[in-house]
Design an enzyme around this catalytic site. Structure first.
Site, short mmCIF file in Angstrom:
data_model
loop_
_atom_site.label_atom_id
_atom_site.label_comp_id
_atom_site.label_asym_id
_atom_site.label_seq_id
_atom_site.Cartn_x
_atom_site.Cartn_y
_atom_site.Cartn_z
N GLY A 32 1.00 -1.02 0.37
CA GLY A 32 -0.24 -0.08 0.12
C GLY A 32 1.11 1.17 0.12
O GLY A 32 1.02 2.02 -1.31
N THR A 33 1.53 1.47 1.22
CA THR A 33 2.96 2.65 1.10
C THR A 33 2.92 3.39 0.92
O THR A 33 2.03 4.80 0.56
CB THR A 33 3.99 1.30 -0.05
OG1 THR A 33 4.17 0.73 0.99
CG2 THR A 33 5.00 2.51 -0.55
N THR A 34 3.72 4.59 1.98
CA THR A 34 4.24 5.29 1.09
C THR A 34 5.71 5.07 1.47
O THR A 34 6.83 5.08 1.70
CB THR A 34 4.10 7.10 3.23
OG1 THR A 34 2.77 6.36 2.74
CG2 THR A 34 4.28 8.01 2.09
N LYS A 65 11.52 -2.42 2.48
CA LYS A 65 11.16 -1.77 1.53
C LYS A 65 12.34 -0.91 0.69
O LYS A 65 12.05 -0.73 -0.47
CB LYS A 65 8.95 -0.08 0.84
CG LYS A 65 8.27 -1.26 2.15
CD LYS A 65 7.01 -0.36 2.28
CE LYS A 65 5.66 -1.33 3.02
NZ LYS A 65 4.74 -0.05 2.53
N GLY A 163 -0.19 6.27 0.04
CA GLY A 163 0.58 7.66 1.34
C GLY A 163 0.66 9.01 0.36
O GLY A 163 0.39 9.83 1.66
#
Lengths: 232, 218
Positions: A32-34, A65, A163
């Site tokens: 999903g991530t930032t 990541k 994000g």
């Protein structure tokens, strides 16, 4: 066009919706991530959250990541976990080979170009947004962004992942050219905390890496140590 | 066939939306509301100078976002209802009353409407207040943001908002937030409208494009 990417549009969800099986068994694994990277004089600071989700289930809450591609080149991965891992492995191999042929450290731009070539050639099949950062003797610290679709551009500061939408305003207003390493670290940690607070697909801990002539220095900021922004 | 040779521009059939960034912030003694000025129909900008801060009463304003028609209609209806109410009670209405009227419409017709209004103002009982009425909920907050451009400034407002800012600081905060959002959101742009409401009344201001603050990449 930056949008809140909860689920990629071209991922086919299985047609048989069965109440007996939890949602996450039928969902693709997604980071999903930032992710974020900032250049400073002498190197780059790279940061990422640590959440990997399959639907609403957090498959890994301590994901790393920030993947090493070469001795002084790292990449931040966002999008499909499988796609980005496969691409990173392929580029690591290609870059290693290239560096042996050249008999010197590869350029960051070369690494970014390899990512771009793969992401553009297979753009229909892949869902990968990658930020490449590193240090080389020719141009110092550099950040290249290779978003979904396969373009590549160099930027002094780059954010990515679902994000990232929430922190464009914060990054635009707080970044100044010529920040020191410590300022960049604080800036990155702050931005990632804000995004993790607002984006359901980002969370966990903040992983940071500083790449410079001396090498790669990694840190982890745990949940309770994250910078707090009080809004009450 | 002639229709295929000259296809009708998409924007004629696209719904008119106020793409938008809206924000409202309380300070000690009042509120500051801000909005951009772009109204889009698909890819076309049909109005680049629209004022999305609509008065509901002397010291109560609302900020419009979402479908332009829906938002304007809600504002007009609530303006009328609030006038009637204030005559009945023979006093200035409370901000809470205005927000409740907006919420009632938003909730009752939530399937048909797609507009989000932020209601903000000053009254004698509780001073400056901001209410968010998204999808028919009603909540009082120290500040609220809305519209498509608001996603990009979530991090910024979370980081920069502090309690007990002065009126001047609030106005700067609002203009900075709007500028950052307009810089990143294609559906927001134009000029920035700022309305400051306190016990003395409402003051409207328009900040033109060239007067907006500049950030590092410009």
């Amino acid at each position: 066009m930056a949008t809140v990417l909860q689920f990629p549009a071209n991922i086919s969800t299985l047609n048989n919706y069965n109440d007996l099986y939890p949602d996450w068994t039928q969902r693709e694994v997604s980071t999903g991530t930032t992710i974020m990277a900032v250049e400073f004089d002498g190197g780059v600071v790279m940061g990422a959250d640590s959440r990997t989700t399959t639907g609403a289930y957090i498959a890994n809450r301590v994901t790393d990541k920030l993947t090493p591609i070469h001795e002084r080149i790292l990449c931040c991965r966002s999008g499909s976990a499988a796609d980005t891992q496969a691409i990173a492995d392929a580029v690591t191999y290609q870059l290693g080979f290239h560096s042996i042929e050249l008999d010197e450290a590869p350029l960051v731009q070369t690494a970014a170009s390899l990512f771009r070539d793969m992401c553009y050639r297979y753009r229909e099949e892949l869902m990968a947004g990658i930020i490449v950062g590193g240090w080389d003797p020719r141009r110092g610290g550099q950040v290249y962004t290779v978003p979904v679709g396969g373009m590549m551009t160099r930027q002094p500061v780059s954010v990515g992942g679902s994000g990232s939408s929430y922190i464009y305003g914060y990054v635009d207003s707080n970044y100044r050219p010529g920040m020191s390493k410590e300022e960049c670290l604080k800036f990155t940690a702050g931005a990632l905390s804000l995004a993790m607070e607002r984006d359901g697909s980002s969370g966990g801990v903040v992983r940071l890496a500083v790449i410079s002539e001396q090498g790669v220095e990694r840190q982890v900021i745990l949940g309770n140590q994250l910078p707090k922004f009080s809004t009450v | 066939m002639s229709e295929e040779m000259f296809p009708e521009p998409e924007w004629l059939s696209e719904e008119v939306k106020t793409g938008t960034t809206i924000i409202a912030v309380t300070f000690d003694g009042g509120v500051v509301l801000g909005s951009d000025s772009r109204v889009s129909a698909g890819e076309a900008v049909v109005n680049r100078v629209m004022n999305k801060l609509s008065p509901l009463h002397d010291k109560i304003y609302c900020a419009l976002s979402g479908s332009a028609a829906d938002a304007q209609t809600i504002a007009e209806i609530v303006n009328y209802q609030l006038d009637v109410h204030s005559i009945e009670v023979e006093d200035d209405p409370l901000v809470c009353s205005a927000a409740t009227l907006v919420k009632n419409i938003s909730y009752k017709y939530k399937e048909e409407l797609s507009a989000h209004l932020i209601v903000a103002g000053w009254d004698r009982k509780k001073g400056g207040q901001v209410y968010a009425t998204l999808s028919g909920l009603l909540t009082s907050q120290p500040f609220a943001i809305g519209g498509s451009g608001s996603f990009y400034i979530n991090g910024f407002v979370d980081a920069e908002y502090r309690k007990n800012m002065t009126k001047r600081e609030c106005q700067e905060f609002v203009v900075n937030a709007l500028t950052l959002a307009m810089g990143r959101d294609g559906s927001s742009g134009g000029v920035a409208y700022v309305v400051t409401i306190d016990k003395d009344g409402a003051e409207e201001k328009c900040v033109l494009g060239n007067e907006l603050p500049k950030f590092f990449d410009e």
